[in-house]
Scaffold this motif. Structure first.
Motif, PDB file in Angstrom:
ATOM      1  N   ARG A 262       0.807  -1.214   0.000  1.00 54.21           N
ATOM      2  CA  ARG A 262       0.000   0.000   0.000  1.00 54.21           C
ATOM      3  C   ARG A 262       0.847   1.274   0.000  1.00 54.21           C
ATOM      4  O   ARG A 262       0.529   2.239  -0.703  1.00 54.21           O
ATOM      5  CB  ARG A 262      -0.965   0.020   1.189  1.00 54.21           C
ATOM      6  CG  ARG A 262      -0.327  -0.175   2.538  1.00 54.21           C
ATOM      7  CD  ARG A 262      -1.312   0.041   3.666  1.00 54.21           C
ATOM      8  NE  ARG A 262      -1.571   1.443   3.890  1.00 54.21           N
ATOM      9  CZ  ARG A 262      -2.109   1.907   5.019  1.00 54.21           C
ATOM     10  NH1 ARG A 262      -2.468   1.076   5.971  1.00 54.21           N
ATOM     11  NH2 ARG A 262      -2.294   3.203   5.175  1.00 54.21           N
ATOM     12  N   HIS A 263       1.941   1.301   0.779  1.00 57.10           N
ATOM     13  CA  HIS A 263       2.751   2.516   0.851  1.00 57.10           C
ATOM     14  C   HIS A 263       3.488   2.775  -0.459  1.00 57.10           C
ATOM     15  O   HIS A 263       3.596   3.923  -0.908  1.00 57.10           O
ATOM     16  CB  HIS A 263       3.742   2.426   2.006  1.00 57.10           C
ATOM     17  CG  HIS A 263       3.091   2.412   3.360  1.00 57.10           C
ATOM     18  ND1 HIS A 263       2.164   3.352   3.746  1.00 57.10           N
ATOM     19  CD2 HIS A 263       3.207   1.549   4.397  1.00 57.10           C
ATOM     20  CE1 HIS A 263       1.754   3.094   4.979  1.00 57.10           C
ATOM     21  NE2 HIS A 263       2.364   1.996   5.388  1.00 57.10           N
ATOM     22  N   THR A 264       3.989   1.730  -1.083  1.00 56.38           N
ATOM     23  CA  THR A 264       4.667   1.893  -2.371  1.00 56.38           C
ATOM     24  C   THR A 264       3.685   2.354  -3.439  1.00 56.38           C
ATOM     25  O   THR A 264       3.999   3.240  -4.252  1.00 56.38           O
ATOM     26  CB  THR A 264       5.329   0.568  -2.792  1.00 56.38           C
ATOM     27  OG1 THR A 264       6.344   0.227  -1.844  1.00 56.38           O
ATOM     28  CG2 THR A 264       5.965   0.692  -4.164  1.00 56.38           C
ATOM     29  N   LEU A 265       2.482   1.776  -3.456  1.00 52.56           N
ATOM     30  CA  LEU A 265       1.469   2.190  -4.433  1.00 52.56           C
ATOM     31  C   LEU A 265       1.079   3.642  -4.225  1.00 52.56           C
ATOM     32  O   LEU A 265       0.943   4.407  -5.186  1.00 52.56           O
ATOM     33  CB  LEU A 265       0.239   1.287  -4.314  1.00 52.56           C
ATOM     34  CG  LEU A 265       0.437  -0.192  -4.667  1.00 52.56           C
ATOM     35  CD1 LEU A 265      -0.854  -0.961  -4.436  1.00 52.56           C
ATOM     36  CD2 LEU A 265       0.884  -0.341  -6.110  1.00 52.56           C
ATOM     37  N   GLU A 266       0.885   4.031  -2.974  1.00 51.42           N
ATOM     38  CA  GLU A 266       0.514   5.414  -2.690  1.00 51.42           C
ATOM     39  C   GLU A 266       1.594   6.382  -3.157  1.00 51.42           C
ATOM     40  O   GLU A 266       1.313   7.427  -3.739  1.00 51.42           O
ATOM     41  CB  GLU A 266       0.266   5.576  -1.189  1.00 51.42           C
ATOM     42  CG  GLU A 266      -0.158   6.971  -0.778  1.00 51.42           C
ATOM     43  CD  GLU A 266      -0.378   7.090   0.717  1.00 51.42           C
ATOM     44  OE1 GLU A 266      -0.519   8.224   1.196  1.00 51.42           O
ATOM     45  OE2 GLU A 266      -0.401   6.048   1.407  1.00 51.42           O
ATOM     46  N   ALA A 267       2.854   6.017  -2.913  1.00 51.63           N
ATOM     47  CA  ALA A 267       3.959   6.877  -3.329  1.00 51.63           C
ATOM     48  C   ALA A 267       4.071   6.956  -4.851  1.00 51.63           C
ATOM     49  O   ALA A 267       4.364   8.021  -5.411  1.00 51.63           O
ATOM     50  CB  ALA A 267       5.272   6.354  -2.738  1.00 51.63           C
ATOM     51  N   ASP A 268       3.828   5.832  -5.541  1.00 51.62           N
ATOM     52  CA  ASP A 268       3.908   5.836  -7.003  1.00 51.62           C
ATOM     53  C   ASP A 268       2.796   6.670  -7.633  1.00 51.62           C
ATOM     54  O   ASP A 268       2.999   7.359  -8.638  1.00 51.62           O
ATOM     55  CB  ASP A 268       3.821   4.393  -7.528  1.00 51.62           C
ATOM     56  CG  ASP A 268       5.121   3.630  -7.322  1.00 51.62           C
ATOM     57  OD1 ASP A 268       6.169   4.292  -7.169  1.00 51.62           O
ATOM     58  OD2 ASP A 268       5.085   2.388  -7.302  1.00 51.62           O
ATOM     59  N   ILE A 269       1.597   6.609  -7.044  1.00 48.99           N
ATOM     60  CA  ILE A 269       0.437   7.297  -7.609  1.00 48.99           C
ATOM     61  C   ILE A 269       0.480   8.799  -7.347  1.00 48.99           C
ATOM     62  O   ILE A 269      -0.048   9.591  -8.138  1.00 48.99           O
ATOM     63  CB  ILE A 269      -0.861   6.702  -7.019  1.00 48.99           C
ATOM     64  CG1 ILE A 269      -1.108   5.297  -7.578  1.00 48.99           C
ATOM     65  CG2 ILE A 269      -2.059   7.587  -7.277  1.00 48.99           C
ATOM     66  CD1 ILE A 269      -1.544   5.280  -9.019  1.00 48.99           C
ATOM     67  N   VAL A 463       8.190   6.914  -0.550  1.00 53.11           N
ATOM     68  CA  VAL A 463       7.825   5.687   0.167  1.00 53.11           C
ATOM     69  C   VAL A 463       7.993   5.880   1.672  1.00 53.11           C
ATOM     70  O   VAL A 463       7.126   5.490   2.467  1.00 53.11           O
ATOM     71  CB  VAL A 463       8.671   4.503  -0.328  1.00 53.11           C
ATOM     72  CG1 VAL A 463       8.436   3.275   0.538  1.00 53.11           C
ATOM     73  CG2 VAL A 463       8.347   4.185  -1.784  1.00 53.11           C
ATOM     74  N   LEU A 464       9.107   6.474   2.088  1.00 48.66           N
ATOM     75  CA  LEU A 464       9.321   6.719   3.516  1.00 48.66           C
ATOM     76  C   LEU A 464       8.236   7.629   4.083  1.00 48.66           C
ATOM     77  O   LEU A 464       7.717   7.401   5.183  1.00 48.66           O
ATOM     78  CB  LEU A 464      10.701   7.355   3.735  1.00 48.66           C
ATOM     79  CG  LEU A 464      11.910   6.454   3.517  1.00 48.66           C
ATOM     80  CD1 LEU A 464      13.199   7.253   3.654  1.00 48.66           C
ATOM     81  CD2 LEU A 464      11.917   5.295   4.502  1.00 48.66           C
ATOM     82  N   ARG A 465       7.867   8.647   3.320  1.00 55.12           N
ATOM     83  CA  ARG A 465       6.833   9.569   3.796  1.00 55.12           C
ATOM     84  C   ARG A 465       5.489   8.868   3.899  1.00 55.12           C
ATOM     85  O   ARG A 465       4.740   9.057   4.865  1.00 55.12           O
ATOM     86  CB  ARG A 465       6.743  10.774   2.862  1.00 55.12           C
ATOM     87  CG  ARG A 465       5.904  11.929   3.407  1.00 55.12           C
ATOM     88  CD  ARG A 465       5.942  13.122   2.468  1.00 55.12           C
ATOM     89  NE  ARG A 465       7.275  13.641   2.290  1.00 55.12           N
ATOM     90  CZ  ARG A 465       7.875  14.465   3.149  1.00 55.12           C
ATOM     91  NH1 ARG A 465       7.254  14.826   4.252  1.00 55.12           N
ATOM     92  NH2 ARG A 465       9.099  14.914   2.902  1.00 55.12           N
ATOM     93  N   ALA A 466       5.167   8.044   2.898  1.00 52.81           N
ATOM     94  CA  ALA A 466       3.905   7.310   2.939  1.00 52.81           C
ATOM     95  C   ALA A 466       3.868   6.328   4.101  1.00 52.81           C
ATOM     96  O   ALA A 466       2.797   6.062   4.666  1.00 52.81           O
ATOM     97  CB  ALA A 466       3.683   6.561   1.618  1.00 52.81           C
TER      98      ALA A 466
END
Length: 594
Positions: A262-269, A463-466
């Motif tokens: 979820r965090h990687t997806l959020e950062a990518d989007i 990613v770290l921020r998410a």
């Protein structure tokens, strides 16, 4: 030969980007927020302004993708259990708001002489608030996760769901016979149920396996492509079923909320969502018909005041009756008084059915101006709170069931053998812990055990921020790769300077590098194992506890001095040599017990 439409496309892109770059910083500088900047930029460059953009209809479908991606990210932030806890706000408070507001506004429109079908369509259209505007404002204030922010979002979700029966209502009002409309409604309900179940099944049972395969390829662009595919594909499925595209993306996000990606997806989007949201707000500004607005200016102003006042009053009353505090009830009323983007959908359906288009053009101007006024209403509300001696903050939502529902106190990077023990120590004391690991299989296995571990790259700021690095008090870097750790340290110091940095050193040379990096704490796992091993050996050989403690202290002190000395030599470009210094004099002997 070049396509003749290509120069037009690039010129429009340049106009959009240029207008945003100029308008948004100015708007934020004067304190009205980025949304107002986008709206004003759209009004200036649109067909009723300077005319730099002529065809809003061609751009609007692309702009609406911003709302789709926004709802996808919101879905990632809400797991199904948390969404279930919101069911009373969604179906109770949300339904009550739509019905009461719709009937009240329709009654007012009937009183001023509008035909009943037009009044009903206008009243229920104005009852819908803007998901894009309201959520963006809540996020900008940091109130989306607050008690009132979650209740407001529950209302918005119900409004997105209500677009289907409201469109059916338009068909009934303009149809010659009710029987055909009734049949159409039942067919629509069946298609809706099938589409929702399809999104849930695919999201629940297929998507995690898909992302696991892509993560193992270590191809970041494929993860991004898959994230966009999921968001846009679910939106397209819902659009085919006659539902809101944003609702489909939201459901897909919900299905992935408990996955380790979820965090990687959020950062990518995030970059796509932000740009497309800005484009969406600009297209809303471009649709404001300035000649019609000026011709009916006073009527439109009165309409804006009536709509926002009545909606605000009804929202306050319903929120108060359903358990919100007075402060939260006022905050909900201040967040959702505007009409929304789905109002345009209802008006377009009514216009295509033969109703007077000029009348709905005036109503559309009321919708847009209510959006423009919403940030100012919010600022006035914050000023009123401060004047009353209350801070413009709210109690957090109910205590979350899992650590991933709140900002972590500690972010653990790397969930191997070392990181697992660290996380276990921290979680045993009740601390909020979130861990990320770039090994997809390891993250998935940990999630199956109920541990808050997500797939993610610690060398990426987004990613770290998410994952919560911006709110973390301490970031524990437990990875084995020295290059990854070095990049992470540099990134954390630059972007998250408030967090303390604790590091795992793989060997002596790595410990020297960490000392030079001035992290808050570092430890060599082999050194600590050797200390423990030696301490137990000395105990078995019969040394007193006081002597063992003294030896351990001397060994640690000498090791620290050597590391600092070697770090200074490395900084000067001089070579270092491994040295082992005894902690006792050669003449000293150890008495071995028999």
């Amino acid at each position: 030969m070049a396509n003749p439409t290509e120069p037009l496309f690039f010129s429009e892109a340049i106009v959009f980007l240029g207008a945003a770059v100029v308008a948004v910083p100015i708007a934020k500088r004067i304190g009205v927020g980025a949304i107002i900047g986008y709206l004003i930029a759209g009004m200036v460059i649109g067909p009723f302004g300077l005319g730099a953009i002529h065809s809003v209809e061609k751009i609007q479908p692309i702009a609406e993708l911003g709302v789709v991606l926004l709802l996808f990210v919101l879905g990632l932030e809400l797991n199904p259990n948390r969404l279930w806890r919101m069911k009373s706000d969604i179906f109770g408070l949300g339904t009550s708001q739509i019905l009461l507001t719709g009937f009240v506004l329709a009654g007012i429109m009937t009183m001023i002489g509008l035909d009943r079908p037009v009044a009903i369509i206008g009243g229920f259209g104005m009852a819908l608030s803007s998901t894009a505007f309201a959520v963006q404002i809540l996020k900008d204030r940091g109130d989306f996760s607050s008690a009132y922010g979650q209740r407001a979002f529950g209302i918005l979700l119900m409004q997105d769901i209500a677009i289907v029966p409201l469109l059916a209502m338009v068909d009934i009002l303009v149809s010659d016979g009710a029987s055909q409309a009734d049949r159409t409604v039942w067919e629509q309900i069946g298609i809706t149920v099938v589409a929702v179940l399809l999104v849930i099944v695919i999201g629940r049972y297929l998507l995690s396996h898909l992302f696991a395969i892509l993560a193992n390829t270590q191809a970041r662009e494929m993860m991004l492509a898959a994230a966009l595919l999921v968001a846009l594909g679910s939106a397209a499925l819902m659009h085919w079923a006659g539902l809101s595209m944003a609702l489909g993306a939201f459901l897909a996000g919900i299905m992935l909320a408990e996955s380790s990606y979820r965090h990687t997806l959020e950062a990518d989007i995030f970059p796509f969502r932000s740009l497309l949201m800005g484009l969406f707000f600009m297209t809303v500004g471009m649709t404001l018909n300035l000649p019609v607005t000026l011709a009916y200016l006073w009527q439109i102003i009165v309409g804006v005041v009536v709509v926002m006042s009545m909606k605000g009053l009804i929202l306050w009353l319903l929120a108060k009756l359903t358990g919100s505090s007075s402060s939260d009830a006022v905050s909900i009323a201040a967040a959702l008084p505007q009409a929304g983007e789905f109002t345009f959908v209802l008006f377009a359906a009514a216009t295509s059915a033969g109703h007077e288009s000029d009348l709905f053009t005036v109503m559309s101007a009321v919708v847009i101006l209510s959006m423009i006024m919403t940030p100012f209403v919010g600022k006035a509300h914050v000023a009123w709170q401060k004047r009353k001696g209350r801070q413009a903050t709210h109690e957090p939502d109910v205590v979350p069931e899992k650590f991933d529902d709140q900002a972590p106190q500690v972010l653990v990077v790397g969930f191997g053998r070392f990181g697992m023990v660290v996380a276990q120590m921290l979680m045993s004391n009740g601390l909020g812990v979130v861990a990320i690991d770039n090994n997809a299989r390891r993250a998935v296995q940990a999630r199956r055990l109920g541990l808050p571990v997500y797939y993610g790259d610690a060398t990426r700021e987004d990613v770290l921020r998410a994952a919560g690095a911006g709110e973390a008090l301490l970031i524990a870097l437990c990875v084995e790769n020295e290059l990854v750790m070095a990049k992470s340290i540099e990134l954390i110091k630059h972007c998250f300077p408030k967090a303390k940095i604790f590091c795992r050193a793989t060997d002596r040379a790595h410990a020297i590098q960490l000392a030079m990096s001035e992290v808050d704490y570092h430890i060599r796992e082999t050194f600590e194992s050797g200390i423990t091993f030696g301490r137990e050996a000395l105990d078995q050989l019969g040394l007193s506890t006081e002597r063992i403690v003294e030896i351990e202290r001397e060994v640690r002190q000498q090791d620290l001095e050597r590391i600092l000395c070697d770090a200074a030599l490395v900084a000067e470009g001089k070579p270092t040599l491994p040295r082992i210094e005894p902690v006792r004099k050669p003449s000293e002997k150890i008495a071995v017990s028999k």
